[in-house]
Scaffold this active site. Sequence first.
Site, PDB file in Angstrom:
ATOM      1  CG  ASP A 282      -6.712  -4.449   4.422  1.00 57.94           C
ATOM      2  OD1 ASP A 282      -7.650  -4.360   5.217  1.00 57.94           O
ATOM      3  OD2 ASP A 282      -6.645  -3.804   3.353  1.00 57.94           O
TER       4      ASP A 282
ATOM      5  CG  ASP B 139      -1.808 -20.142   0.163  1.00 56.67           C
ATOM      6  OD1 ASP B 139      -0.980 -19.976   1.083  1.00 56.67           O
ATOM      7  OD2 ASP B 139      -1.514 -20.763  -0.872  1.00 56.67           O
TER       8      ASP B 139
ATOM      9  CE  LYS C 299       1.413 -17.749  -2.209  1.00 53.41           C
ATOM     10  NZ  LYS C 299       0.607 -18.957  -2.015  1.00 53.41           N
TER      11      LYS C 299
ATOM     12  CG  ASP D  32     -11.879  -6.526   7.078  1.00 57.25           C
ATOM     13  OD1 ASP D  32     -11.614  -6.015   8.185  1.00 57.25           O
ATOM     14  OD2 ASP D  32     -12.238  -5.859   6.098  1.00 57.25           O
TER      15      ASP D  32
ATOM     16  CE1 TYR E 239      -3.013  -3.021   0.227  1.00 56.60           C
ATOM     17  CE2 TYR E 239      -3.566  -2.435   2.471  1.00 56.60           C
ATOM     18  CZ  TYR E 239      -3.729  -3.264   1.370  1.00 56.60           C
ATOM     19  OH  TYR E 239      -4.618  -4.309   1.420  1.00 56.60           O
TER      20      TYR E 239
END
Length: 361
Positions: free
Chosen positions: A251, A227, A195, A255, A146
């Site tokens: 992020d 994942d 990852k 959620d 980001y």
Amino acid sequence: MNLNIGVIKGDGIGPEIVAEAMKVLDQAGEVYGFTCSYEQLLMGGASIDVHGVPLTDETVAKAKECSAVLMGSIGGDAKTSPWYQLEPSKRPEAGLLRIRKELNLFANLRPAVLYEELAAACPLKEEITKGGFDLLIMRELTGGLYFGERGTVEENGVLTAHDTLTYNEEEIRRIAVRAFDIAMKRRKNVVSVDKANVLDSSRLWRKVVEEVAKDYPQVTLTHMLVDNCAMQLVRDPKQFDVILTENMFGDILSDEASMVTGSIGMLASASLNETKFGLYEPSGGSAPDIAGKGIANPIATILSAAMMLRYSFDQDKAADAIEAAVSQVLKEGYRTGDIMSEGCSEVGTEQMGSLICEGIR
Ligand code: NAD
């Protein structure tokens, strides 16, 4: 001992829910031997109404003088509020983004706790949620995709966009240290999510986290691919204590974790910097639809205040007592409207705060 706390009541339900959190802090102080002094700070719509901007330099300076800041929520109804006629940099949310940056808040903590009494709100099967769960996602907040270099170019009539995911070892180390410190106050288990089978930034992440882990021999560290973590959160959330991860993965996972607890009025959060300073706030917004009605759920803000006692002031016993009182009040069947279910007693914002105070006594 006196705790010097900045308070941003904010907009909508903000003043109502923060008032209850302050009441609970004062009650905890009476029992556990501290006092709180509150510095009222204006931010968001409340600041626009007085100063014409969502955050003034003076407020930033005052916030920096406090040991921690407790916040309600900011913003209004984008369709009807005059705040949203202003240019984007003058709207309520701009104040929030600026204060996070000014205070260098790089570590975001989002606990996801499923209380057994609220299991009906959880979309997972009973066999998975039996006994509830209590995990915490530690998300890096100021680096990664980001904040990396980005752009869009057109070559031979074809548009191509790129974003870059960059982390340096210092950025990784400082968040890893915070995660291990926090794990020491919990069940001493860190799952670092990356990852690393694909990304260089993840391989560096893993290397640095392993270096930091050497200073915390009591904490168990495991690595998990993002994942797999997304699947494990719905397959068996009980396995997690602290999940440590970079900005974008955090992020998404935070959620997902919030969703499996089922109710927004229960979700606390904290953002920390390198010192003991933190900004503590409920995850939900200012809920203009129910503002001023005395029915908002203050528990997320009260639990955020408990986190503040634990992480900024090392008042762990007082934090435990607040959390236990919340649990007890739910066990006794008291609910605000948002978490109401059959056979329970519905109470308003103020009464919920008072019941939690009684539980601490
Ligand atoms: P919201 O979280 O305010 O509301 C979503 C729904 O959840 C509403 O039905 C609301 O009544 C309910 N809800 C939220 N908190 C509750 C509580 N404590 N008790 C009972 N019910 C609760 O989200 P929204 O409607 O999308 O946004 C409203 C405003 O809040 C917007 O201006 C938005 O920008 C702002 N916002 C601020 C923050 C923040 O301050 N950190 C975060 C999210 C949204």
